[in-house]
Design a protein around this motif. Structure first.
Motif, short mmCIF file in Angstrom:
data_model
loop_
_atom_site.label_atom_id
_atom_site.label_comp_id
_atom_site.label_asym_id
_atom_site.label_seq_id
_atom_site.Cartn_x
_atom_site.Cartn_y
_atom_site.Cartn_z
N ASP A 45 0.89 -1.48 0.12
CA ASP A 45 0.02 0.37 0.26
C ASP A 45 0.92 1.54 0.06
O ASP A 45 1.51 1.54 0.53
CB ASP A 45 -0.99 0.10 1.47
CG ASP A 45 -1.77 -1.39 1.20
OD1 ASP A 45 -2.25 -1.50 -0.24
OD2 ASP A 45 -2.03 -1.14 2.55
N ARG A 47 1.57 5.25 0.19
CA ARG A 47 1.08 6.58 0.91
C ARG A 47 2.39 7.74 0.42
O ARG A 47 3.72 6.95 0.51
CB ARG A 47 0.98 6.71 2.34
CG ARG A 47 -0.15 5.48 2.90
CD ARG A 47 -0.50 5.43 4.27
NE ARG A 47 -1.42 4.75 4.98
CZ ARG A 47 -0.77 3.49 5.65
NH1 ARG A 47 -0.51 2.30 4.50
NH2 ARG A 47 -2.08 2.82 5.43
N THR A 49 3.55 10.86 1.53
CA THR A 49 4.47 11.17 3.51
C THR A 49 4.37 12.53 3.75
O THR A 49 4.57 13.52 4.57
CB THR A 49 6.34 10.70 3.03
OG1 THR A 49 6.94 11.33 2.50
CG2 THR A 49 6.32 9.36 3.40
N THR A 50 3.59 13.51 2.58
CA THR A 50 3.26 14.69 2.93
C THR A 50 1.41 14.82 2.41
O THR A 50 1.37 13.90 2.39
CB THR A 50 4.35 15.44 2.54
OG1 THR A 50 3.64 16.69 2.94
CG2 THR A 50 3.73 15.84 1.09
N SER A 51 1.35 15.68 3.02
CA SER A 51 -0.77 16.34 2.85
C SER A 51 -0.79 17.16 1.67
O SER A 51 0.30 18.70 2.09
CB SER A 51 -1.05 16.00 4.30
OG SER A 51 -1.02 15.36 4.92
N THR A 168 -3.69 12.97 2.54
CA THR A 168 -2.36 13.11 3.60
C THR A 168 -2.22 12.40 3.86
O THR A 168 -2.30 11.27 2.91
CB THR A 168 -3.69 13.95 3.94
OG1 THR A 168 -4.43 12.06 4.87
CG2 THR A 168 -4.75 14.52 4.93
N SER A 169 -1.07 12.05 4.75
CA SER A 169 0.15 11.08 5.10
C SER A 169 -0.97 9.51 5.21
O SER A 169 -0.12 8.80 5.36
CB SER A 169 0.79 11.86 5.81
OG SER A 169 0.55 12.20 6.68
N ALA A 170 -1.89 10.09 6.13
CA ALA A 170 -3.03 8.54 6.55
C ALA A 170 -3.44 7.79 5.45
O ALA A 170 -3.61 7.42 5.77
CB ALA A 170 -3.31 9.02 7.89
N ASP A 171 -3.70 8.32 4.45
CA ASP A 171 -4.82 7.93 3.11
C ASP A 171 -3.61 7.21 1.68
O ASP A 171 -2.63 7.81 2.28
CB ASP A 171 -4.94 9.03 2.49
CG ASP A 171 -5.70 9.64 3.27
OD1 ASP A 171 -7.73 9.50 4.40
OD2 ASP A 171 -6.06 11.21 3.04
N ILE A 172 -4.12 5.74 2.34
CA ILE A 172 -3.92 4.66 0.28
C ILE A 172 -3.70 5.53 -0.71
O ILE A 172 -5.24 5.59 -0.85
CB ILE A 172 -3.87 3.38 0.81
CG1 ILE A 172 -3.61 3.15 2.69
CG2 ILE A 172 -3.52 3.03 -0.34
CD1 ILE A 172 -4.74 1.84 2.72
#
Length: 310
Positions: A45, A47, A49-51, A168-172
């Motif tokens: 997965d 992602r 690393t920044t938003s 965002t960095s949390a989103d795949i």
């Protein structure tokens, strides 16, 4: 007429042709059949690393990509500008270093390797070169965070965002699945555990394409019985030219040869009064024989007793 170990006779009552098989001691392939699931050997997965806002998606779901290929880019205009500034400052610092070498009495044609390490480090600090190199490295790292690349060659899956979306960095962003190497996970009963061994060959048949068949070799057997009384095994699949994908359901068949047993084809066995019967040919008549089955596979039975060789 006799053909190998078989001959064909005609039933005297109705004229039907009947095939007779001569029973011999032979090798029998004991089989176990299990349901399995295809899993990619490499699956990741991805992602950012920044938003930031996505400005470009360069791939689509199902597309094959190569290692290092750019998949998507975030808004990085400001970071790009900072990167260019850092490159300019580095060039200025390199020119300043040449001036410091002259001031120190070093010929500008002298390579850095020929200058004393302590002296060179002091000159780099005084000229601002070390600071400029660090600033460039930091600007490059920040810029690279806005670009996502394929970590290995494979197929793109699960892109659910669109260009212009904020991520965002949390989103795949997506999933990369290797299109070359696959494994199959399957489970067998505790009683069948001794039947399996590492490097044992298996056959894999997808439920969606019964005409396709692939070979595999058991790579590991988990020595643990789960709450359902099953033991999990994993096999590496020979995927050359395979039309497989992650999560596909398949049938797994494992075989083990047993030598010198009495084997009959499955179509020779019939049920009479709920007992297994095989008819033998003697002097023009069909003789009724009760038999006991030892093992079976997709085409044959191995018998414990009931039929004599020949």
């Amino acid at each position: 007429g006799l053909v190998g170990s078989e001959m064909c006779i005609r039933d005297r009552n109705n004229g039907t042709n009947v095939v007779i098989h001569v029973v011999e001691k032979q090798e029998f392939n004991k089989q176990i059949i299990a349901n399995g699931v295809i899993v990619a050997f490499q699956k990741s997965d991805l992602r950012f690393t920044t938003s930031e806002r996505i400005v470009e998606i360069k791939v689509r779901n199902g597309q094959k990509v190569s290692k290092g290929q750019i998949l998507a880019v975030l808004d990085n205009a400001i970071l790009g500008n900072q990167l260019n500034k850092a490159k300019i400052y580095l060039d200025k610092a390199k020119s300043k270093l040449q001036e410091e070498k002259i001031n120190y009495g070093i010929d500008v044609k002298t390579s850095n390797d020929a200058i004393d390490a302590v002296v060179l480090k002091n000159l780099k600090i005084k000229s601002g070169l070390l600071e400029a190199e660090n600033a460039l490295e930091n600007a490059q790292l920040l810029y690279n965070q806005t670009i996502i690349k394929a970590p290995f060659s494979g197929v793109v899956a699960n892109i659910k965002v669109k260009s212009g979306n904020y991520i965002t960095s949390a989103d795949i962003f997506c999933t990369i699945i290797s299109s070359q190497d696959f494994e199959v996970l399957f489970s067998v009963l505790e009683s069948e555990f001794s039947f399996l061994e590492t490097n044992q060959e298996i056959t894999i048949n997808p439920f969606t394409d019964k005409d396709s068949s692939y070979k595999g070799f058991i790579s590991e057997i988990n020595p643990l019985v789960d709450e359902n009384g099953l033991i999990q095994a994993k096999a590496k699949i020979d995927t050359e030219g395979a039309n497989l994908f992650d999560g596909m359901n398949v049938k797994v068949t494992a075989s083990q040869p047993i030598k010198d047993v009495t084997v009959i084809p499955k179509e020779a066995l019939v049920l009479r009064s709920n007992r297994e019967v095989v008819f033998t040919y003697e002097d023009g008549f069909a003789k009724w024989n009760y038999v006991k089955i030892s093992e079976e596979n997709s085409s044959s039975y191995a018998l414990k007793e009931g039929i004599e060789i020949g």
